[in-house]
Design an enzyme around this catalytic site. Structure first.
Site, mmCIF file in Angstrom:
data_model
loop_
_atom_site.group_PDB
_atom_site.id
_atom_site.type_symbol
_atom_site.label_atom_id
_atom_site.label_comp_id
_atom_site.label_asym_id
_atom_site.label_seq_id
_atom_site.Cartn_x
_atom_site.Cartn_y
_atom_site.Cartn_z
ATOM 1 N N CYS A 135 45.605 36.281 -61.833
ATOM 2 C CA CYS A 135 44.690 36.679 -59.915
ATOM 3 C C CYS A 135 45.837 37.846 -59.998
ATOM 4 C CB CYS A 135 45.322 35.437 -59.175
ATOM 5 S SG CYS A 135 44.584 36.405 -57.492
ATOM 6 N N CYS A 138 46.649 38.301 -56.178
ATOM 7 C CA CYS A 138 47.547 37.076 -55.724
ATOM 8 C C CYS A 138 49.054 38.714 -56.257
ATOM 9 C CB CYS A 138 47.733 36.353 -55.916
ATOM 10 S SG CYS A 138 46.315 35.400 -55.869
ATOM 11 N N ASP A 139 49.466 38.924 -57.226
ATOM 12 C CA ASP A 139 50.172 39.413 -58.354
ATOM 13 C C ASP A 139 50.034 40.941 -58.082
ATOM 14 O OD1 ASP A 139 50.876 36.840 -58.203
ATOM 15 O OD2 ASP A 139 50.270 36.418 -60.169
#
Ligand code: NAP
Length: 309
Positions: A135, A138-139
């Site tokens: 992701c 997200c990261d």
């Protein structure tokens, strides 16, 4: 004892929330079960550009917040953090077993979506969360000004690679062929992006590093030659698999595990419908998930009327 409802939806992504809106508007008492938080896969998408009505694009999170607000406006009860472990069928009733108890209904819509496929290579499990991610939204921020690799040539890999390019120093796109699968408009954008470098005909064979990702080892699919590329992060986008294990033999699946339905989106078992990415279909997008959710809900409504004593 299980809690009785008229209809149950499993999964609060675009398909499940749309089905909920339709069922509530039809006056069908419904419960939506979601294993985490509402929103589904689009919440991990930085920008959605192909959902009609938003010519300037919209963040995936904002779009899904609007879906959830819309469902709430029609009173749809959503039980979050309720992971389904099994669905059983007996005398025209489904029992849905979850971490938060058992729920029964005469009709169920499966909108449980998909989960990322792993590459299954050495280092992938060991370095998960230590430089390996599924992701970018997200990261990605952990890799500011660093070099990363994105694996895959589909829409997910290229779109997420483009969003990573805003943050990182360089994005290596590792693809096992010499042509991308992604939509042309996305490909063109990627080819124009100076931070993106394409490593064609390369298959990852190992991800390595001491405690965190330091390199990825690639094999040339034509020559078999191995090359080491130093990166701090690896973002894997080699496809998604349907989450249908909890359905046992209530559904028929295709070779990749996607649920086979008829044109009314009904699965093998009467009263059981599938909508969105979890279903065997040719195009997995928010717009097609929305269409599925509406169709499954309307057909479930008809089915419930049909069996009403
Ligand atoms: P995908 O279209 O299935 O692409 C997966 C990519 O990974 C392919 O390029 C494939 O190579 C490669 N691959 C598969 N297994 C591999 C392995 N073991 N090692 C290395 N590479 C491997 O998956 P996706 O990109 O996640 O997209 C899933 C669906 O969502 C698609 O229908 C897509 O159109 C849709 N989607 C749409 C949008 C959008 O409309 N904005 C955004 C994201 C996703 P090959 O090409 O050689 O098979």
């Amino acid at each position: 004892m299980s809690e009785l409802h008229d209809a149950i939806i499993i999964g609060a992504g675009p398909a499940g929330l749309t089905a909920g809106i339709y069922l509530m508007r039809a006056g069908i008492e419904t419960l939506l079960l979601e294993k985490a938080l509402s929103g589904g896969m689009p919440v991990n998408t930085e920008r959605v550009e192909n959902y009609p009505g938003f010519p300037e694009g919209i963040s995936g999170r904002e779009l899904m917040d609007r879906f959830a607000a819309h469902a709430k406006a029609f009173g749809l009860p959503v039980k979050e953090f309720s992971e389904v472990s099994a669905v059983e069928y007996n005398e025209r009733m489904f029992t849905v077993k979850t971490t938060e108890g058992e729920f029964s209904a005469a009709g169920v819509i499966i909108a449980a979506g998909t989960e990322p496929v792993k590459m299954g290579i050495p280092g992938e499990d060991e370095l998960l969360g230590r430089g390996i991610s599924y992701c970018a939204t997200c990261d990605g921020m952990f890799f500011r000004n660093l070099d990363v690799a994105v694996i895959g040539g589909g829409d997910s890999a290229i779109e997420e690679g483009l969003s990573l390019a805003h943050i990182v120093r360089k994005v290596y796109v590792v693809h096992r062929r010499d042509a991308l699968r992604a939509q042309k408009i996305v490909q063109d954008r990627a080819f124009r992006n100076e931070k993106m470098e394409f490593l064609w005909n390369k298959r990852p064979v190992e991800i390595g590093g001491k405690g965190q990702v330091e390199y990825i080892m690639l094999e040339d699919t034509k020559t078999g030659e191995h090359t080491r590329v130093d990166v701090s992060g690896v973002f894997v986008y080699v496809g998604y698999r349907a989450k249908t294990g909890f359905l046992g033999d209530l559904v028929e699946r295709d070779g990749s595990g996607f649920i086979v339905t008829d044109e009314n989106l009904e699965a093998k078992t009467k009263g059981l419908y599938a909508a969105g990415d979890v279903r065997k279909k040719t195009l997995r997008q928010i717009s097609t998930a929305v269409g599925d959710g509406a169709l499954a809900a309307v057909n479930l409504e008809r089915y419930l009327l049909e069996i009403k004593p």
